[in-house]
Design a protein around this motif. Structure first.
Motif, PDB file in Angstrom:
ATOM      1  N   PRO A 151     118.960 -49.113 -37.800  1.00  0.00           N
ATOM      2  CA  PRO A 151     118.395 -48.399 -36.884  1.00  0.00           C
ATOM      3  C   PRO A 151     119.158 -47.772 -35.860  1.00  0.00           C
ATOM      4  N   ALA A 152     119.259 -46.261 -35.737  1.00  0.00           N
ATOM      5  CA  ALA A 152     120.176 -45.835 -34.877  1.00  0.00           C
ATOM      6  C   ALA A 152     119.598 -44.298 -34.831  1.00  0.00           C
ATOM      7  N   GLY A 153     119.950 -43.783 -33.424  1.00  0.00           N
ATOM      8  CA  GLY A 153     119.330 -42.685 -33.234  1.00  0.00           C
ATOM      9  C   GLY A 153     120.313 -41.883 -31.990  1.00  0.00           C
ATOM     10  N   PRO A 154     120.469 -40.634 -32.297  1.00  0.00           N
ATOM     11  CA  PRO A 154     121.297 -39.939 -31.031  1.00  0.00           C
ATOM     12  C   PRO A 154     120.301 -39.580 -29.932  1.00  0.00           C
ATOM     13  N   MET A 155     121.067 -39.903 -28.704  1.00  0.00           N
ATOM     14  CA  MET A 155     120.110 -39.429 -27.551  1.00  0.00           C
ATOM     15  C   MET A 155     119.980 -37.762 -27.588  1.00  0.00           C
ATOM     16  N   LEU A 156     119.023 -37.484 -27.753  1.00  0.00           N
ATOM     17  CA  LEU A 156     118.638 -35.927 -27.741  1.00  0.00           C
ATOM     18  C   LEU A 156     118.194 -35.460 -26.540  1.00  0.00           C
ATOM     19  N   ARG A 157     118.724 -34.537 -25.972  1.00  0.00           N
ATOM     20  CA  ARG A 157     118.414 -33.816 -24.493  1.00  0.00           C
ATOM     21  C   ARG A 157     117.223 -33.087 -25.014  1.00  0.00           C
ATOM     22  N   LEU A 158     116.201 -32.268 -24.103  1.00  0.00           N
ATOM     23  CA  LEU A 158     115.090 -31.731 -24.272  1.00  0.00           C
ATOM     24  C   LEU A 158     115.108 -30.662 -25.417  1.00  0.00           C
ATOM     25  N   PRO A 159     116.143 -29.710 -24.856  1.00  0.00           N
ATOM     26  CA  PRO A 159     116.357 -28.437 -25.637  1.00  0.00           C
ATOM     27  C   PRO A 159     116.759 -28.916 -27.178  1.00  0.00           C
ATOM     28  N   ASP A 160     117.368 -30.141 -27.420  1.00  0.00           N
ATOM     29  CA  ASP A 160     117.665 -30.661 -28.797  1.00  0.00           C
ATOM     30  C   ASP A 160     116.305 -30.714 -29.716  1.00  0.00           C
ATOM     31  N   GLN A 161     115.309 -30.941 -29.169  1.00  0.00           N
ATOM     32  CA  GLN A 161     114.366 -31.331 -29.697  1.00  0.00           C
ATOM     33  C   GLN A 161     113.722 -30.298 -30.646  1.00  0.00           C
ATOM     34  N   LEU A 162     114.074 -28.885 -29.997  1.00  0.00           N
ATOM     35  CA  LEU A 162     113.497 -27.787 -30.653  1.00  0.00           C
ATOM     36  C   LEU A 162     114.277 -27.113 -31.788  1.00  0.00           C
ATOM     37  N   THR A 163     115.374 -27.821 -31.884  1.00  0.00           N
ATOM     38  CA  THR A 163     116.327 -27.524 -33.430  1.00  0.00           C
ATOM     39  C   THR A 163     116.563 -28.759 -33.803  1.00  0.00           C
ATOM     40  N   ASP A 164     115.872 -29.831 -33.648  1.00  0.00           N
ATOM     41  CA  ASP A 164     116.060 -31.115 -34.531  1.00  0.00           C
ATOM     42  C   ASP A 164     115.376 -30.906 -35.796  1.00  0.00           C
ATOM     43  N   PRO A 165     116.247 -31.168 -36.838  1.00  0.00           N
ATOM     44  CA  PRO A 165     115.751 -30.823 -38.499  1.00  0.00           C
ATOM     45  C   PRO A 165     114.333 -31.494 -38.684  1.00  0.00           C
ATOM     46  N   GLN A 166     113.963 -32.656 -38.392  1.00  0.00           N
ATOM     47  CA  GLN A 166     112.981 -33.408 -38.637  1.00  0.00           C
ATOM     48  C   GLN A 166     111.784 -32.583 -37.893  1.00  0.00           C
ATOM     49  N   LEU A 167     111.830 -32.370 -36.460  1.00  0.00           N
ATOM     50  CA  LEU A 167     110.783 -31.800 -35.789  1.00  0.00           C
ATOM     51  C   LEU A 167     110.674 -30.313 -36.418  1.00  0.00           C
ATOM     52  N   VAL A 168     111.709 -29.600 -36.697  1.00  0.00           N
ATOM     53  CA  VAL A 168     111.544 -28.354 -37.181  1.00  0.00           C
ATOM     54  C   VAL A 168     110.852 -28.483 -38.581  1.00  0.00           C
ATOM     55  N   GLU A 169     111.159 -29.339 -39.531  1.00  0.00           N
ATOM     56  CA  GLU A 169     110.714 -29.278 -40.797  1.00  0.00           C
ATOM     57  C   GLU A 169     108.999 -29.559 -40.727  1.00  0.00           C
ATOM     58  N   ARG A 170     108.657 -30.513 -39.888  1.00  0.00           N
ATOM     59  CA  ARG A 170     107.387 -30.774 -39.617  1.00  0.00           C
ATOM     60  C   ARG A 170     106.565 -29.971 -38.845  1.00  0.00           C
TER      61      ARG A 170
END
Length: 771
Positions: A677-696
Motif C-alpha cells: 500500500p502506497a500513495g502520493p501526497m496529492l495537492r488539491l489541484p492534482d485531484q482534477l487531473t488524477d487518472p483514476q478520478l478522471v476515468e471515473r
C-alpha cells in the motif's frame, strides 16, 4: 430492539471485512438487522479485536465458505431474503463467481453496495488503499503539518469512518429508489472518492474563516497555526475560534481593549490573520497563568468560542460525554469490555447506539432471519428522476454542516428551500466582502431554492409554520434551544404536521455540561482528542504545534451522518406515518471516529498518542520524501508479507533513500504493483487531473452567473447503475425564489406578497447598483 429505531425491519447482508464493516454498523445502530458473513475461522479483521468489536457491534454473525459451492448457494439464498448487500469481498471469492453482478442478477430487486479502495473500474482498481494511503491521495495530507517539515497523517480511524458513512448514505439512497421503482441497484463506492468529496473537500464548502485565506490553491502547505490558534495555559491548552465581529469585540474587551488593536479594521478575520504575529502573543500572555476550566467558563460567558484541548484520557474522563451518553462502558466483543462511543445520533430522544457486542464466529449459524415489519414502499409524491424527488426540505442551517446536509438531499431530488435573513447572511456567503455569491456557497447551495425571510418577526415564523404543513424535513444547526425559541422545535412542529422530520444539530448536543458552549469544528476537534493526536510525536521539537488548523473536519462527514439519519427516518415514516426528531452532536461524530483509540486508551492508559513513524523494516504507515520540492509518498506496511515485498522492491536500500530518487507517483506505482500500500501526497489541484478520478468522472463543472469562471465540483455520491448524477442548478441569490415560493407554495396573492416585502418579512434580491 427499540421500536423507535427507524431502520427496524431492514435486512442487510454484510460481506465486508476491515474498515468497510463500519457501514453495516451504522445501519445496525439505526435498527437494521445486519448479518455479518465470515469465512471459516473468522474474519482476518478479528486480529484487531477492539476495532472489530466496534465495527461489528449490533450485528449477528454466520460462517460461510464462499470458496465452496455449498457456501455460495447458501449466500444466494440469504441474498434473496434481504434488502441490501454490502460487500468488500476478496479477489479469490470474486473469482469463484460471488460478484455484485451475480447477486443482482439472481435477485433483481436487491441493492448491492460494493465498497472498494479505489472503485471497481479505472487504472487504480487493483490498488490497495489503507487509511494512510487514502489520507495522502484524498488531499488531507497536503494541508497538514508545518511548512518545511514532513506532513502529518491524521489520527487513525477518521478516514475509514468517513468512507463507511459515505457508503451507508449511498445504500439508503439506492434503497429509496428501489422502493419507488421495484428495481435493484448496483452501487460502486470508491473509498478514494469518498475521502476526496466527503472528508474535507478542496472543491466544496468552507467555513467562514475562509475569509482569511485565498480561494486559490497555493502549492505550499499552509501554516495553519494562526487559523484556529491553540494557547498554553496554567494546566494545558485552550483553542479559540474568533469568526464573527462580535466575538472579536468580546475578545478585545477581555484583553483590556489594547490600543494597538482598537482600529475597527480588526473586526475582519483576514486582518486579524495578517496580524497574528502581534495579536497571538498578547492572547497567550493573557491566558498563560489561568487554568483551562476558568478560561473556558469565562470565554463562554463572554460569547467567545473557546474549548479546552483534551487528550484521549481526558476525553474518557470528561463529565460531558458521560452525561450526554456519548461514551459508555460496555462489552464490544466476547470477553473485551472498554469505554466506547455510544452511537452517532439520537432519534426521538433515544440514542441509536451500542445495544450488544459483536458476534462470536458463527454465533448465529442455522438461525433463520427474524420476522420483521419490512419496508416495502416510500410515500413520496412526484416522479422526478432523483430518489428523493417529491420531498420538501426547509433548510434553516448555516455554514458547512448546514449547507452539506441539505445539499446531499437536494442532489438526490429533494426540493430544498434555503431560508435566510439578509440582515444575518449565512457564513458561507461572507467569505468575500460585498458579495452574495462565492465558490463556497455555490458548492454548498447547488440545486436549492432561496427564500428570504425574517425569522425574528412573528409573521416570518408564522410563514415557516405554514410551510411546515406540507413539508417533509426541517433542518437546523444552531446552539441548543434556538429552534425552540423560534417555535420550530420538533415538539412544536409535530403539532402542526405529525409527519415532519426535524434534524437539529449542534457542536456538543443539548445534554451535558457543554451544551451551552458555542461550537465550531476546530473546537470540536480540540475537545474530542483529535487535535492532541494530530501533531508531531512526543520528543519532536514541534510536538506542541497542533496541525489540524486547515481542515474543516468533522463538518462535512457529520453532514453525511445527519443525512443518513434523515433518509432512514423518511423510510420509516413510509411504514408508520409518523415523523421523527433527530439530534446530532458533531462532537459525537469525532468521538465515534476515534472509538478504537479511545477504547485502547481505556484498556491501556497512556498507550495512545500522536502516531510515530515506523522503525526501518517494521510495520506501520510512514511519510517519505520524494524527488522535488515538498513532495511526499505514504507507504503503509501492514504485516510481515508487506515488509518482505517492500524489501524486494527496494533491494535492501533504506526506504527514505529509495523514495528520494523517485517522484511520488512513480514510487507509489512501483510499490502498488508489488502489493505494498502506497500513495502520493496529492495537492488539491492534482485531484482534477488524477487518472483514476478522471476515468471515473469524479468531478464535473459547475457554472454560476455570479462567478467569474466555472468551478470544479463533486459529480456524484457514488457510481450507481441506474440513478443519474445530480443536476447542477446554480445556488440561489439571497431571496431569489421568495416570490415564487410565496405565490405557489403558500398561495399568497400579489398584494400580500408586496406588503410582506415592504415590511421586510419577505426578502427579495437587492436591486443592482446603478451605473
Amino acid at each position: 430492539m427499540s421500536t423507535n429505531l427507524p431502520l427496524r425491519g431492514l435486512r442487510v447482508l454484510d460481506l465486508t471485512s476491515g474498515a468497510a464493516e463500519a457501514c453495516g454498523r451504522y445501519l445496525a445502530d439505526l435498527g437494521a438487522d445486519v448479518l455479518l458473513v465470515e469465512p471459516p475461522g473468522g474474519s482476518p479483521s478479528r486480529a484487531d479485536s477492539i476495532g472489530f468489536g466496534l465495527r461489528n457491534a449490533n450485528k449477528r454473525g454466520v460462517v460461510l465458505d464462499l470458496t465452496e459451492a455449498q457456501g455460495r448457494e447458501r449466500l444466494l439464498t440469504l441474498a434473496g431474503e434481504v434488502d441490501i448487500v454490502v460487500e468488500s469481498l476478496p479477489r479469490e471469492v470474486l473469482a469463484a463467481g460471488v460478484t455484485p453482478e451475480a447477486l443482482l442478477a439472481a435477485h433483481p430487486g436487491l441493492v448491492v453496495v460494493s465498497v472498494t479502495d479505489f472503485g471497481r473500474t479505472g487504472p487504480y482498481a487493483d490498488y490497495v488503499g489503507t487509511d494512510a494511503v487514502l489520507a495522502a491521495m484524498g488531499g488531507v495530507l497536503s494541508r497538514s503539518g508545518l511548512p518545511g517539515r514532513p506532513p502529518l497523517l491524521p489520527p487513525s480511524g477518521i478516514v475509514a469512518q468517513t468512507v463507511a458513512v459515505h457508503a451507508a448514505l449511498a445504500a439508503l439512497v439506492a434503497l429509496a429508489k428501489r422502493l419507488r421503482t421495484g428495481a435493484g441497484e448496483l452501487v460502486d463506492v470508491s473509498a478514494f472518492e469518498a475521502v476526496v468529496h466527503g472528508f474535507d473537500p478542496g472543491f466544496g464548502t468552507q467555513g467562514s474563516a475562509a475569509a482569511g485565506r485565498k480561494e486559490s490553491f497555493p502549492r505550499d502547505r499552509p501554516d495553519a497555526a494562526a487559523f484556529y490558534p491553540v494557547f498554553p495555559c496554567a494546566d494545558g491548552h485552550v483553542r479559540i475560534a474568533l469568526l464573527a465581529p462580535r466575538q472579536w469585540q468580546s475578545m478585545f474587551d477581555w484583553l483590556g481593549r489594547p490600543e494597538e488593536f482598537a482600529d475597527p479594521k480588526y473586526n475582519h478575520i483576514a486582518v486579524r490573520f495578517e496580524a497574528s504575529d502581534r495579536l497571538h502573543p498578547l492572547i497567550a500572555a493573557h491566558f498563560a497563568n489561568t487554568p483551562r476550566a476558568e478560561l473556558v467558563a469565562e470565554g463562554t460567558r463572554r460569547g467567545i468560542p473557546i474549548s479546552a484541548v483534551l487528550s484521549p484520557s481526558e476525553v474518557l474522563a470528561a463529565d460531558h460525554f458521560a452525561a450526554s451518553g456519548a461514551l459508555v462502558d460496555a462489552e464490544i466483543v466476547d470477553g473485551v469490555s472498554a469505554r466506547v462511543p455510544h452511537g452517532y445520533l439520537s432519534v426521538d430522544g433515544e440514542r441509536a447506539g451500542l445495544r450488544h457486542r459483536a458476534p462470536r464466529v458463527g454465533e448465529h449459524d442455522g438461525e433463520p432471519l427474524p420476522a420483521a415489519d419490512r419496508l416495502t414502499s416510500v410515500d413520496l409524491p412526484g416522479d422526478g428522476e432523483g430518489p428523493l424527488s417529491g420531498l420538501r426540505v426547509l433548510d434553516l442551517g448555516v455554514i458547512v454542516f448546514g449547507a452539506e446536509l441539505t445539499r446531499l438531499l437536494a442532489d438526490q431530488g429533494a426540493d430544498v428551500l434555503k431560508i435566510e435573513n439578509s440582515a444575518f447572511p449565512d457564513g458561507l456567503r461572507q467569505t468575500r466582502k460585498n458579495s452574495t455569491m462565492n465558490a463556497s456557497f455555490a458548492w454548498g447551495a447547488r440545486n436549492k431554492r432561496g427564500l428570504g425571510l425574517d425569522l425574528r418577526s412573528e409573521e416570518g415564523r408564522a410563514i415557516v409554520r405554514e410551510l411546515v404543513r406540507t413539508a417533509d424535513v426541517v433542518t437546523g444547526n444552531f446552539k441548543p434551544g434556538t429552534l425552540e425559541s423560534l417555535g420550530l422545535s420538533f415538539e412544536q412542529l409535530v403539532e402542526i404536521n405529525p409527519r415532519i422530520i426535524v434534524s437539529d444539530s449542534s457542536a456538543f448536543g443539548s445534554r451535558g455540561p457543554w451544551s451551552d458552549r458555542m461550537g465550531y469544528g476546530p473546537l470540536v476537534r480540540g475537545a474530542c482528542g483529535v487535535s492532541t493526536l494530530w501533531r508531531y510525536p512526543e520528543g519532536d521539537p514541534d510536538h506542541d504545534t497542533y496541525c489540524d488548523g486547515s481542515t474543516v473536519y468533522p463538518d462535512h462527514i457529520a453532514a453525511h451522518v445527519g443525512a443518513v439519519g434523515v433518509v432512514a427516518a423518511l423510510l420509516n415514516r413510509a411504514r408508520t406515518g409518523r415523523g421523527a426528531g433527530l439530534e446530532l452532536a458533531q462532537a459525537d461524530v469525532a468521538v465515534v471516529h476515534l472509538g478504537p483509540l479511545l477504547a485502547q486508551e481505556s484498556l491501556y492508559p497512556g498507550s495512545v498518542g500522536p502516531a510515530r513513524a515506523p522503525e526501518p523494516g517494521g510495520a506501520g504507515a510512514g511519510v517519505y520524501p520524494c524527488a522535488g520540492d515538498d513532495e511526499w509518498v505514504v507507504v503503509d506496511v501492514r504485516d510481515e508479507a508487506d515488509a518482505k515485498r517492500l524489501a524486494e522492491v527496494t533491494g535492501g536500500e533504506a526506504l527514505e533513500a529509495w523514495t528520494a530518487g523517485r517522484t511520488p507517483a512513480e514510487a507509489a506505482q512501483v510499490l502498488q504493483a508489488a502489493g505494498v500500500p502506497a500513495g502520493p501526497m496529492l495537492r488539491l489541484p492534482d485531484q482534477l487531473t488524477d487518472p483514476q478520478l478522471v476515468e471515473r468522472g469524479a468531478f464535473r463543472t459547475l457554472e454560476h452567473p455570479e462567478l467569474k469562471a466555472p468551478i470544479p465540483t463533486n459529480a456524484h455520491l457514488a457510481r450507481f447503475s441506474t440513478i443519474p448524477d445530480p443536476p447542477l442548478r446554480p445556488a440561489p441569490l439571497p431571496g431569489e425564489h421568495t416570490v415564487e415560493i410565496a405565490t405557489h407554495e403558500l398561495g399568497f396573492d400579489e398584494a400580500r406578497v408586496a406588503a410582506l416585502i415592504e415590511a421586510g418579512v419577505l426578502q427579495v434580491p437587492a436591486a443592482p447598483d446603478a451605473d
